[in-house]
Structures are given as C-alpha cells and as structure tokens.
Write an enzyme that holds these catalytic residues in place. Structure first.
Site, mmCIF file in Angstrom:
data_model
loop_
_atom_site.group_PDB
_atom_site.id
_atom_site.type_symbol
_atom_site.label_atom_id
_atom_site.label_comp_id
_atom_site.label_asym_id
_atom_site.label_seq_id
_atom_site.Cartn_x
_atom_site.Cartn_y
_atom_site.Cartn_z
ATOM 1 N N ASP A 125 0.828 -1.197 0.000
ATOM 2 C CA ASP A 125 0.000 0.000 0.000
ATOM 3 C C ASP A 125 0.873 1.262 0.000
ATOM 4 O OD1 ASP A 125 -2.313 1.468 0.016
ATOM 5 O OD2 ASP A 125 -2.740 1.178 2.142
ATOM 6 N N HIS A 138 3.435 3.714 -8.848
ATOM 7 C CA HIS A 138 3.265 2.300 -9.199
ATOM 8 C C HIS A 138 4.536 1.733 -9.826
ATOM 9 C CE1 HIS A 138 -0.834 2.540 -7.991
ATOM 10 N NE2 HIS A 138 -1.202 3.330 -8.982
ATOM 11 N N LEU A 181 11.609 -20.282 -4.016
ATOM 12 C CA LEU A 181 10.610 -19.377 -3.450
ATOM 13 C C LEU A 181 9.332 -19.497 -4.251
ATOM 14 C CD1 LEU A 181 9.840 -16.939 -1.556
ATOM 15 C CD2 LEU A 181 10.599 -15.460 -3.435
#
Length: 211
Positions: A14, A31, A125
C-alpha cells in the site's frame, strides 16, 4: 520460543499513489516505483527464511479506481512479468498469479501464462501475486492457500482489505507507515525479527505457563 525455518509471508503493498503525490509526481510514477520494491523484496526474501511470498497487487475493489490508472496498472503488471520472468526462473522462483482472470486484458493474460510457464520448476521461493483478488470470493470458491505466518501492510493503514482472510486466521500482523516504494531489506528484516519475538499460541497457553 520456537522459530519457523520457513515462512509464508503476505504483503499488502500500500502507498504507491500517496508516495508519488507527496513528491509532486503522477500516481503512475508511484506504481512504477512499487514494481522496483517488488524486485528488491523478492530477491531478499529467501535469505530471510521466507519460502512463500504472496503480494497483494490489485484487489477486486480496485476496479473502482479511474480507468486511466487501471489501464496503466495492467500494462505495468504485464511489463513486469515479461521483464522479470527469466530472472525469476534463474533465481529458482516459482510464480503464480491468483485471483480472477476473466476481467484482465488479453496482453496481461498472455504475460501471466508465459511467466508461470517459464518459472514452473522453481523451488527456491513460491511467489504469488494477487490480481483482481478478493478473499471473500476465494473462500466461496474454495480457492485457498496455505496458512499465512506473517502479514505485512505498508502505507499506515491497519486492516486486511479482503486479502487472504481465511489464510490469515492466525497470522501475526505487522504494520508500518512506510510507503511500499520505500520498503526494502531493513523493513523486511524488522518485520521478521518482530515475528520471531512473538509467542504464537494458536489458542493454547503462553510458553512460560505451559511448562
């Protein structure tokens, strides 16, 4: 206190737009900076004991944002996947995109399919990126993930925002005012350290009382 040797960490990324606005930049610049933060965190996650990382990139409610911003986000997602797929595969990262796909543009769907295929053999991962995701819908459909150990939210807000509601039933929560584009190794290390300092009882007694 028992420390996990592997962790499922989820992050609500966020603050991208606010990060840009405070610098007099368009929200889209935030962004793009957020995509760089994703790259940093993915690279350092395995060294922090994280074997599964789920990132909240775009919620189902985010369709309520301006159309121009949504279009930019979709292009950015596709660009990230195309640019990073080979490096993710080299790092042993297995990528999966979770959430609805029927509302995503074709160019993004193609980038998702190519990236998932390129990284299918990764074992170092498990990276999941949530796009057009709703925790409530996932529960209704039975599209559930392994339990989350630690949920991190950047940007100062302190709520789940419909993210991994079922999986976070016993997750430890860690909030920071730092915006996502400024999140990096130091913040992730602090969150992991705090996680290991907590006594996870899962409804039982505190460790000192159970002895």
């Amino acid at each position: 206190m028992k420390q996990s040797t592997s962790l499922h960490v989820a992050i609500v990324m966020d603050g991208n737009g606010r990060w840009a606005t405070r610098r007099g930049l368009p929200r889209t610049a935030g962004h793009r900076a957020g995509a760089e933060a994703v790259r940093r965190v993915v690279e350092i996650a395995p060294g922090c004991g994280i074997n599964a990382l789920t990132l909240y990139a775009f919620s189902s409610d985010n369709w309520n944002r301006p159309a121009a911003e949504i279009a930019t986000l979709m292009r950015l997602f596709a660009r990230y996947l195309r640019a990073e797929a080979a490096e993710l595969a080299a790092q042993g990262v297995k990528l999966a995109v979770i959430g609805r796909r029927d509302r995503l543009p074709r160019s993004l769907l193609e980038a998702i399919a190519a990236a998932e295929q390129a990284t299918a053999r990764g074992t170092h991962l498990e990276l999941r990126i949530a796009v057009d995701y709703s925790g409530r819908v996932a529960i209704q459909r039975g599209e559930l993930l392994p339990d989350v150990d630690l949920l991190i939210r950047t940007g100062g807000e302190q709520r789940l925002s419909d993210f991994l509601l079922w999986e976070c039933a016993y997750a430890e929560l860690w909030f920071t005012d730092r915006m996502w584009p400024d999140f990096g190794a130091a913040q992730l290390a602090a969150a992991i350290h705090e996680f290991h300092s907590r006594d996870r009882r899962f409804g039982g007694l505190p460790t000192r009382e159970a002895v």
